[in-house]
Design a protein around this motif. Structure first.
Motif, PDB file in Angstrom:
ATOM      1  N   GLU A  48       0.848  -1.181   0.000  1.00  6.09           N
ATOM      2  CA  GLU A  48       0.000   0.000   0.000  1.00  6.09           C
ATOM      3  C   GLU A  48       0.886   1.234   0.000  1.00  6.09           C
ATOM      4  O   GLU A  48       2.086   1.157   0.329  1.00  6.09           O
ATOM      5  N   THR A  49       0.307   2.363  -0.365  1.00  6.37           N
ATOM      6  CA  THR A  49       1.058   3.609  -0.337  1.00  6.37           C
ATOM      7  C   THR A  49       1.500   3.914   1.085  1.00  6.37           C
ATOM      8  O   THR A  49       0.704   3.843   2.025  1.00  6.37           O
ATOM      9  N   ARG A  50       2.759   4.233   1.220  1.00  3.54           N
ATOM     10  CA  ARG A  50       3.342   4.385   2.559  1.00  3.54           C
ATOM     11  C   ARG A  50       2.772   5.576   3.316  1.00  3.54           C
ATOM     12  O   ARG A  50       2.550   5.507   4.524  1.00  3.54           O
ATOM     13  N   SER A  51       2.466   6.657   2.614  1.00  5.05           N
ATOM     14  CA  SER A  51       2.073   7.884   3.301  1.00  5.05           C
ATOM     15  C   SER A  51       0.625   7.871   3.753  1.00  5.05           C
ATOM     16  O   SER A  51       0.301   8.306   4.852  1.00  5.05           O
ATOM     17  N   ALA A  52      -0.288   7.352   2.927  1.00  2.00           N
ATOM     18  CA  ALA A  52      -1.714   7.470   3.239  1.00  2.00           C
ATOM     19  C   ALA A  52      -2.446   6.137   3.276  1.00  2.00           C
ATOM     20  O   ALA A  52      -3.669   6.119   3.357  1.00  2.00           O
ATOM     21  N   ALA A  53      -1.735   5.045   3.268  1.00  2.00           N
ATOM     22  CA  ALA A  53      -2.352   3.710   3.312  1.00  2.00           C
ATOM     23  C   ALA A  53      -3.407   3.550   2.230  1.00  2.00           C
ATOM     24  O   ALA A  53      -4.520   3.086   2.480  1.00  2.00           O
ATOM     25  N   ARG A  54      -3.036   3.931   0.994  1.00  2.00           N
ATOM     26  CA  ARG A  54      -3.961   3.831  -0.126  1.00  2.00           C
ATOM     27  C   ARG A  54      -3.382   2.913  -1.203  1.00  2.00           C
ATOM     28  O   ARG A  54      -2.256   2.448  -1.113  1.00  2.00           O
ATOM     29  N   ASP A  55      -4.198   2.690  -2.239  1.00  2.00           N
ATOM     30  CA  ASP A  55      -3.797   1.877  -3.395  1.00  2.00           C
ATOM     31  C   ASP A  55      -3.271   0.505  -2.968  1.00  2.00           C
ATOM     32  O   ASP A  55      -2.161   0.105  -3.329  1.00  2.00           O
ATOM     33  N   PRO A  56      -4.076  -0.230  -2.212  1.00  2.00           N
ATOM     34  CA  PRO A  56      -3.591  -1.555  -1.779  1.00  2.00           C
ATOM     35  C   PRO A  56      -3.518  -2.528  -2.952  1.00  2.00           C
ATOM     36  O   PRO A  56      -4.339  -2.492  -3.866  1.00  2.00           O
ATOM     37  N   GLU A  57      -2.529  -3.397  -2.925  1.00  2.00           N
ATOM     38  CA  GLU A  57      -2.363  -4.450  -3.927  1.00  2.00           C
ATOM     39  C   GLU A  57      -2.035  -5.745  -3.209  1.00  2.00           C
ATOM     40  O   GLU A  57      -1.260  -5.756  -2.242  1.00  2.00           O
ATOM     41  N   LEU A  58      -2.621  -6.828  -3.682  1.00  2.00           N
ATOM     42  CA  LEU A  58      -2.349  -8.146  -3.104  1.00  2.00           C
ATOM     43  C   LEU A  58      -2.005  -9.120  -4.222  1.00  2.00           C
ATOM     44  O   LEU A  58      -2.766  -9.263  -5.182  1.00  2.00           O
ATOM     45  N   SER A  59      -0.867  -9.759  -4.110  1.00  2.00           N
ATOM     46  CA  SER A  59      -0.433 -10.780  -5.071  1.00  2.00           C
ATOM     47  C   SER A  59      -0.236 -12.089  -4.324  1.00  2.00           C
ATOM     48  O   SER A  59       0.374 -12.103  -3.242  1.00  2.00           O
ATOM     49  N   VAL A  60      -0.759 -13.179  -4.883  1.00  2.00           N
ATOM     50  CA  VAL A  60      -0.668 -14.498  -4.253  1.00  2.00           C
ATOM     51  C   VAL A  60      -0.081 -15.478  -5.267  1.00  2.00           C
ATOM     52  O   VAL A  60      -0.495 -15.494  -6.434  1.00  2.00           O
ATOM     53  N   ALA A  61       0.861 -16.290  -4.830  1.00  2.00           N
ATOM     54  CA  ALA A  61       1.507 -17.257  -5.723  1.00  2.00           C
ATOM     55  C   ALA A  61       1.829 -18.528  -4.955  1.00  2.00           C
ATOM     56  O   ALA A  61       2.061 -18.501  -3.741  1.00  2.00           O
ATOM     57  N   ARG A  62       1.827 -19.629  -5.666  1.00  2.00           N
ATOM     58  CA  ARG A  62       2.161 -20.910  -5.051  1.00  2.00           C
ATOM     59  C   ARG A  62       3.630 -20.950  -4.642  1.00  2.00           C
ATOM     60  O   ARG A  62       4.497 -20.412  -5.326  1.00  2.00           O
ATOM     61  N   ALA A  63       3.883 -21.625  -3.527  1.00  2.00           N
ATOM     62  CA  ALA A  63       5.253 -21.803  -3.046  1.00  2.00           C
ATOM     63  C   ALA A  63       5.377 -23.138  -2.325  1.00  2.00           C
ATOM     64  O   ALA A  63       6.230 -23.298  -1.457  1.00  2.00           O
ATOM     65  N   ASP A  64       4.506 -24.097  -2.675  1.00  2.00           N
ATOM     66  CA  ASP A  64       4.551 -25.385  -2.002  1.00  2.00           C
ATOM     67  C   ASP A  64       5.804 -26.149  -2.422  1.00  2.00           C
ATOM     68  O   ASP A  64       6.257 -26.067  -3.554  1.00  2.00           O
ATOM     69  N   ASP A  65       6.335 -26.912  -1.505  1.00  2.00           N
ATOM     70  CA  ASP A  65       7.511 -27.732  -1.745  1.00  2.00           C
ATOM     71  C   ASP A  65       8.729 -26.891  -2.104  1.00  2.00           C
ATOM     72  O   ASP A  65       9.602 -27.331  -2.857  1.00  2.00           O
ATOM     73  N   ALA A  66       8.810 -25.668  -1.582  1.00  2.00           N
ATOM     74  CA  ALA A  66      10.000 -24.846  -1.790  1.00  2.00           C
ATOM     75  C   ALA A  66      11.172 -25.440  -1.017  1.00  2.00           C
ATOM     76  O   ALA A  66      10.991 -26.203  -0.061  1.00  2.00           O
ATOM     77  N   ASP A  67      12.388 -25.078  -1.414  1.00  2.00           N
ATOM     78  CA  ASP A  67      13.568 -25.630  -0.756  1.00  2.00           C
ATOM     79  C   ASP A  67      14.595 -24.534  -0.528  1.00  2.00           C
ATOM     80  O   ASP A  67      14.284 -23.343  -0.601  1.00  2.00           O
ATOM     81  N   VAL A  68      15.836 -24.938  -0.270  1.00  2.00           N
ATOM     82  CA  VAL A  68      16.879 -23.985   0.102  1.00  2.00           C
ATOM     83  C   VAL A  68      17.145 -22.960  -0.994  1.00  2.00           C
ATOM     84  O   VAL A  68      17.561 -21.836  -0.718  1.00  2.00           O
ATOM     85  N   THR A  69      16.863 -23.299  -2.259  1.00  2.00           N
ATOM     86  CA  THR A  69      17.092 -22.367  -3.362  1.00  2.00           C
ATOM     87  C   THR A  69      15.823 -21.617  -3.748  1.00  2.00           C
ATOM     88  O   THR A  69      15.834 -20.392  -3.887  1.00  2.00           O
ATOM     89  N   THR A  70      14.718 -22.328  -3.927  1.00  2.00           N
ATOM     90  CA  THR A  70      13.483 -21.675  -4.360  1.00  2.00           C
ATOM     91  C   THR A  70      12.817 -20.883  -3.240  1.00  2.00           C
ATOM     92  O   THR A  70      11.879 -20.123  -3.498  1.00  2.00           O
ATOM     93  N   ALA A  71      13.268 -21.056  -2.006  1.00  2.00           N
ATOM     94  CA  ALA A  71      12.778 -20.239  -0.888  1.00  2.00           C
ATOM     95  C   ALA A  71      13.859 -19.265  -0.433  1.00  2.00           C
ATOM     96  O   ALA A  71      13.841 -18.791   0.698  1.00  2.00           O
ATOM     97  N   ALA A  72      14.801 -18.946  -1.310  1.00  2.00           N
ATOM     98  CA  ALA A  72      15.935 -18.098  -0.926  1.00  2.00           C
ATOM     99  C   ALA A  72      15.663 -16.616  -1.127  1.00  2.00           C
ATOM    100  O   ALA A  72      16.374 -15.782  -0.560  1.00  2.00           O
ATOM    101  N   ALA A  73      14.661 -16.257  -1.934  1.00  2.00           N
ATOM    102  CA  ALA A  73      14.390 -14.838  -2.196  1.00  2.00           C
ATOM    103  C   ALA A  73      12.938 -14.651  -2.593  1.00  2.00           C
ATOM    104  O   ALA A  73      12.342 -15.514  -3.235  1.00  2.00           O
ATOM    105  N   VAL A  74      12.388 -13.502  -2.221  1.00  2.00           N
ATOM    106  CA  VAL A  74      11.021 -13.118  -2.595  1.00  2.00           C
ATOM    107  C   VAL A  74      11.056 -11.675  -3.080  1.00  2.00           C
ATOM    108  O   VAL A  74      11.720 -10.821  -2.482  1.00  2.00           O
ATOM    109  N   THR A  75      10.348 -11.410  -4.154  1.00  2.00           N
ATOM    110  CA  THR A  75      10.303 -10.068  -4.729  1.00  2.00           C
ATOM    111  C   THR A  75       9.413  -9.166  -3.883  1.00  2.00           C
ATOM    112  O   THR A  75       8.249  -9.479  -3.636  1.00  2.00           O
TER     113      THR A  75
END
Length: 657
Positions: free
Chosen positions: A359-386
């Motif tokens: 959300e916008t930092r100053s006024a808590a507006r323009d919320p966005e929600l993104s959801v993605a699968r991450a099942d069975d992640a491991d040491v490499t595929t769970a190493a970073a998130v955007t």
């Protein structure tokens, strides 16, 4: 370890005691290794080590007096004999490890077996003990074992390290009351087949040695806080007891934390928070080991808005392919909450999916929600998130086990990686992302290295293509050249892997918003081309998605190509098992024009191919893995291969352009 066939017990109790103690001391390390491997990984590395030693030491008392049925014979003498001390020790260790913490019959659901809570020797205060970390192969084996049933892990170790036959292992597991012994043996066989190195050598490494340990302190600050908390609680308890004794009106009071959540909907106070040191004390190295980080991790107002956006969405949710839009069934885990550039960001994980709220930092507006699968992640595929995907750059939140972060350009394999600054909270500086356009001037990727507590010298590449999780890039080299064939992909950080990826880097643009988890480049064949055409390498690039399916692209490149020149696409296939461990054979064909202007039909197959049959504008059969025969202008050909297994194999997918 091989079990010795001792004579059956005969004599007094003193003889049995001495014999049992002698055998236990002699085979102590192997017995502890067995208990350590069979115990549930959820105990954590420190607790599992202590419990393993406790189980073996307590087995002495039972084994020296127990009477069990037929003995386990020596692997060199598969004949049945009388009861032996070795067998009794093995059975007792197996039984205790398999049943550790198991709820007995008729025991109330949700109660913990009191035997699992009883203090047992050895006891260690102020230190954490755990085996030293092994290499990448050992880590991969540990992850596969943690996902297998305890009985299967026991069968795997008894077969590979102890050298016992299936009948003998079956007898031992039945005597130890293991559930579904035939299934355990089958799973153990699958684990052996999946190991690219000798399972016995891997299990004998320091990764699984519960006697060769390293020590480290527990969280000193946490111990201090706990000591103060205990004193505070004791004082509060004393005051409360006095108050209740003086003014007891017979009513029952309930605190807010004791009120159940209405209708089972999770609230902010229910969010799961993992402690900072969990990743270093567990065999499950994935998002569940991430601690709650960020300057606003305790901002209840922000967390309420983020959780509400997921559980009661009022606007459209950005969903990755094949990701369910249903709210989390239980309270998710908080991974991060903080300010990133001009946005407030909250990152949640429900065990199967990642959810990023901004959300916008100053006024808590323009919320966005993104959801993605991450099942069975491991040491490499769970190493970073955007964290910030918009624009031409992005910031990433790195896993706590990432010890070093760098960036590099895949189009320049000979240029060293550059250091990437990471904040104390694990947030990187802005990193260029792979553009959505077809422009192929650069292909930036992350090059991360895991802590040596996870795996020594384990570096890997992640490609930012716009999804919540960057894509893991791996490489499988050509077979032969005096080395055994690689049965599993390797990290794409070596010179040969980087050179191969330089020819495939431009294709990463096509992966945007496709839910791809990892891409492996498999160089499956090579050949010398006629008319001075140079040396050709055939590649099958497989893109695996989080939902399990995968697409492949077959191409070839020659030594005359520039370092970053894309390979020539030969064929494509969607939703296929080709070029994976479930499709280990591949064959492809293409027309090719030589530097002298002559046209040829080329074909190549993987290691198990023994014969190639080309049809179409050219018809030819050759007992070989590769061929190059003269052909008319722009020939259209198909190929079929015969394998060393006796089967025939069709070419991959449809011809490329």
């Amino acid at each position: 370890m091989h079990l010795r066939s001792l004579r059956p017990d005969a004599g007094g109790a003193r003889t049995r005691v001495r014999q049992a103690e002698s055998v236990l001391v002699e085979q102590y390390g192997d017995l502890v290794r067995l208990a350590h491997l069979v115990l549930p990984a959820s105990l954590g590395r420190h607790q599992r080590v202590l419990v393993a030693h406790s189980i073996v030491q307590r087995a002495l008392r039972r084994a020296r007096t127990a009477r069990t049925a037929p003995a386990v014979p020596s692997p060199r003498e598969e004949t049945r004999g009388g009861d032996t001390v070795e067998r009794r020790l093995l059975v007792e260790v197996l039984r205790a490890a398999l049943t550790y913490g198991r709820r007995p019959r008729m025991w109330p659901a949700g109660w913990v077996h009191p035997g699992a809570l009883r203090p047992r020797l050895p006891l260690v205060w102020g230190l954490r003990l755990f085996p030293r970390s092994g290499g990448v192969d050992e880590l991969a084996l540990a992850q596969r074992l943690s996902a297998a049933p305890a009985a299967a892990r026991a069968a795997f170790l008894l077969r590979t390290v102890h050298g016992l036959s299936d009948d003998t292992v079956h007898d031992l597991l039945e005597a130890a009351d293991a559930p579904d012994v035939p299934a355990a043996l089958r799973t153990a066989g699958v684990l052996e087949e999946e190991s690219r190195r000798s399972p016995a050598a891997l299990l004998a490494s320091q990764e699984f040695d519960a006697c060769a340990l390293q020590a480290g302190p527990t969280d000193l600050l946490r111990r201090t806080r706990r000591a103060r908390l205990v004193l505070g609680v004791a004082a509060l308890g004393l005051v409360t007891a006095v108050t209740l004794a003086v003014a007891d009106d017979g009513t029952t009071h309930r605190t807010a934390s004791q009120v159940p959540t209405a209708h089972g909907v999770p609230s902010t106070t229910d969010l799961v928070r993992t402690s900072a040191g969990t990743w270093d004390n567990t065999s499950r190295v994935d998002f569940t080991a991430w601690p709650a980080r960020g300057s606003r991790a305790h901002d209840r107002s922000l967390l309420d808005r983020a959780l509400s956006a997921w559980t009661h969405p009022r606007s459209r949710i950005g969903l990755a392919p094949a990701t369910p839009a249903t709210p989390p069934a239980t309270a998710p885990q908080l991974l991060y909450a903080g300010n990133v550039d001009d946005r407030a960001v909250v990152l949640l994980y429900d065990g199967q999916r990642l959810a990023r709220y901004t959300e916008t930092r100053s006024a808590a507006r323009d919320p966005e929600l993104s959801v993605a699968r991450a099942d069975d992640a491991d040491v490499t595929t769970a190493a970073a998130v955007t964290l910030t995907p918009s624009g031409g750059t992005a910031r990433y939140l790195l896993a706590p086990w990432v010890a070093e972060a760098q960036t590099r350009d895949l189009l320049h394999p000979d240029v060293l990686a550059r250091a990437l600054h990471v904040s104390k909270e694990g947030v990187t500086d802005p990193v260029p992302t792979i553009p959505a356009s077809e422009n192929c001037d650069s292909r930036p990727v992350l090059q991360l290295r895991s802590s040596e507590r996870i795996a020594e010298h384990h570096a890997f590449l992640l490609a930012p293509v716009g999804d919540l999780s960057p894509v893991h890039l791996t490489y499988t080299p050509l077979p032969g050249h005096g080395t055994p064939p690689a049965r599993a992909p390797r990290e794409a950080t070596g010179p040969q892997a980087l050179l191969a990826w330089a020819h495939q880097a431009c294709s990463l643009t096509s992966l945007r918003d496709t839910g791809v988890r990892a891409v492996n480049n498999w160089d499956f064949a090579e050949q010398d081309l006629p008319d001075g055409g140079g040396h050709a390498v055939w590649t099958c690039a497989r893109a695996d998605t989080w939902r399990g399916s995968g697409d492949v692209t077959v191409s070839f490149r020659t030594s005359r190509y520039a370092p970053a020149e894309p390979g020539r696409t030969v064929a494509r296939a969607r939703a296929t098992a080709a070029c994976s461990r479930f499709g280990q054979h591949v064959v492809a064909a293409s027309g090719w024009r030589s530097p002298k202007g002559h046209w040829y039909a080329l074909a190549a197959g993987s290691r198990a191919v023994t014969r190639l049959s080309v049809s179409g504008d050219v018809t030819v059969t050759k007992q070989a893995r590769t061929l190059a025969v003269p052909a008319p202008h722009k020939p259209r050909v198909t190929v079929r291969a015969h394998l060393s297994t006796g089967e025939d194999l069709d070419a991959v997918g449809t011809p490329g352009t």
